[in-house]
Design an enzyme around this catalytic site. Sequence first.
Site, PDB file in Angstrom:
ATOM      1  N   GLY A  49      27.226  18.458  45.264  1.00 57.33           N
ATOM      2  CA  GLY A  49      26.017  18.527  46.080  1.00 57.33           C
ATOM      3  C   GLY A  49      26.308  19.277  47.367  1.00 57.33           C
ATOM      4  CG  LEU A  96      32.030  20.226  49.483  1.00 56.14           C
ATOM      5  CD1 LEU A  96      30.920  21.159  49.015  1.00 56.14           C
ATOM      6  CD2 LEU A  96      33.364  20.598  48.841  1.00 56.14           C
ATOM      7  CG  HIS A 141      25.578  15.690  54.515  1.00 56.61           C
ATOM      8  ND1 HIS A 141      26.602  15.733  55.432  1.00 56.61           N
ATOM      9  CD2 HIS A 141      26.184  15.627  53.301  1.00 56.61           C
ATOM     10  CE1 HIS A 141      27.777  15.708  54.801  1.00 56.61           C
ATOM     11  NE2 HIS A 141      27.547  15.635  53.505  1.00 56.61           N
TER      12      HIS A 141
HETATM   13  O1  GNR Z   1      31.432  17.234  45.923  1.00 56.74           O
HETATM   14  C1  GNR Z   1      31.144  16.127  46.355  1.00 56.74           C
HETATM   15  N1  GNR Z   1      31.539  15.027  45.664  1.00 56.74           N
HETATM   16  C2  GNR Z   1      31.055  13.747  45.924  1.00 56.74           C
HETATM   17  C3  GNR Z   1      31.707  12.682  45.319  1.00 56.74           C
HETATM   18  C4  GNR Z   1      31.254  11.401  45.525  1.00 56.74           C
HETATM   19  C5  GNR Z   1      30.158  11.176  46.307  1.00 56.74           C
HETATM   20  C6  GNR Z   1      29.513  12.214  46.924  1.00 56.74           C
HETATM   21  C7  GNR Z   1      29.952  13.506  46.730  1.00 56.74           C
HETATM   22  S1  GNR Z   1      29.111  14.816  47.469  1.00 56.74           S
HETATM   23  C8  GNR Z   1      30.395  15.996  47.623  1.00 56.74           C
HETATM   24  C9  GNR Z   1      29.858  17.322  48.148  1.00 56.74           C
HETATM   25  C10 GNR Z   1      29.316  17.103  49.536  1.00 56.74           C
HETATM   26  O2  GNR Z   1      29.998  16.969  50.517  1.00 56.74           O
HETATM   27  N2  GNR Z   1      28.023  17.006  49.643  1.00 56.74           N
HETATM   28  O3  GNR Z   1      27.471  16.744  50.840  1.00 56.74           O
HETATM   29 NI    NI Z   2      28.989  15.675  51.972  1.00 60.51          NI
END
Ligand code: GNR
Ligand code: NI
Length: 170
Positions: A49, A96, A141
């Site tokens: 995401g 991320l 976020h």
């Molecule tokens: O890539 C992502 N993996 C994830 C794993 C467990 C719970 C949420 C996430 S979201 C994250 C990418 C991200 O930072 N999205 O805001």
């Molecule tokens: Ni995130």
Amino acid sequence: MSLLPILEYPHPRLRNVAGAVEAERIADPAFQRLLDDMFETMYEAPGIGLAATQVDTHERFMVIDVTEGRDQPLAFINPVIREASADLRVHQEGCLSIPGVFADVTRPDGIVVAAFDRNGKPFEMRVDGLLATCVQHEIDHLDGKLFIDYLSPLKRDRAIKKLEKLRKQG
Ligand code: GNR
Ligand code: NI
């Protein structure tokens, strides 16, 4: 298409509360390009995401694909959680914007999310499991929240120390 730079903790703009996307903006080619760039950035990272806030755009939208095949892109514009289940699930989350740090977070297992798709069409989706976790993580976020905010002070401190250590190591 192009990869977008991702803001990392403790960048102060990760704390911005995003404003609504205006309906007329959805059809704007610049907005559609931004969505494409966010999908490209998410897939390349790779992540499941990406919220607009993370790419320094303070409008309420996000992209998600939790599938193994990376072939079910979902765009959520002005997402709202309509219902949340009483039953909770624990998932080890990562972000991320906090690369290399992972911690258990407890959230509602099932939710109903309403949003507009990239064509401006409203939809409602009942989701559970990983997709429900991800939708909540991304909406956080947009509200300026990070998963480490849910940790105890001790665990949050350890998470931040780990991030700093990983950065020093390069
Ligand atoms: O890539 C992502 N993996 C994830 C794993 C467990 C719970 C949420 C996430 S979201 C994250 C990418 C991200 O930072 N999205 O805001
Ligand atoms: Ni995130």
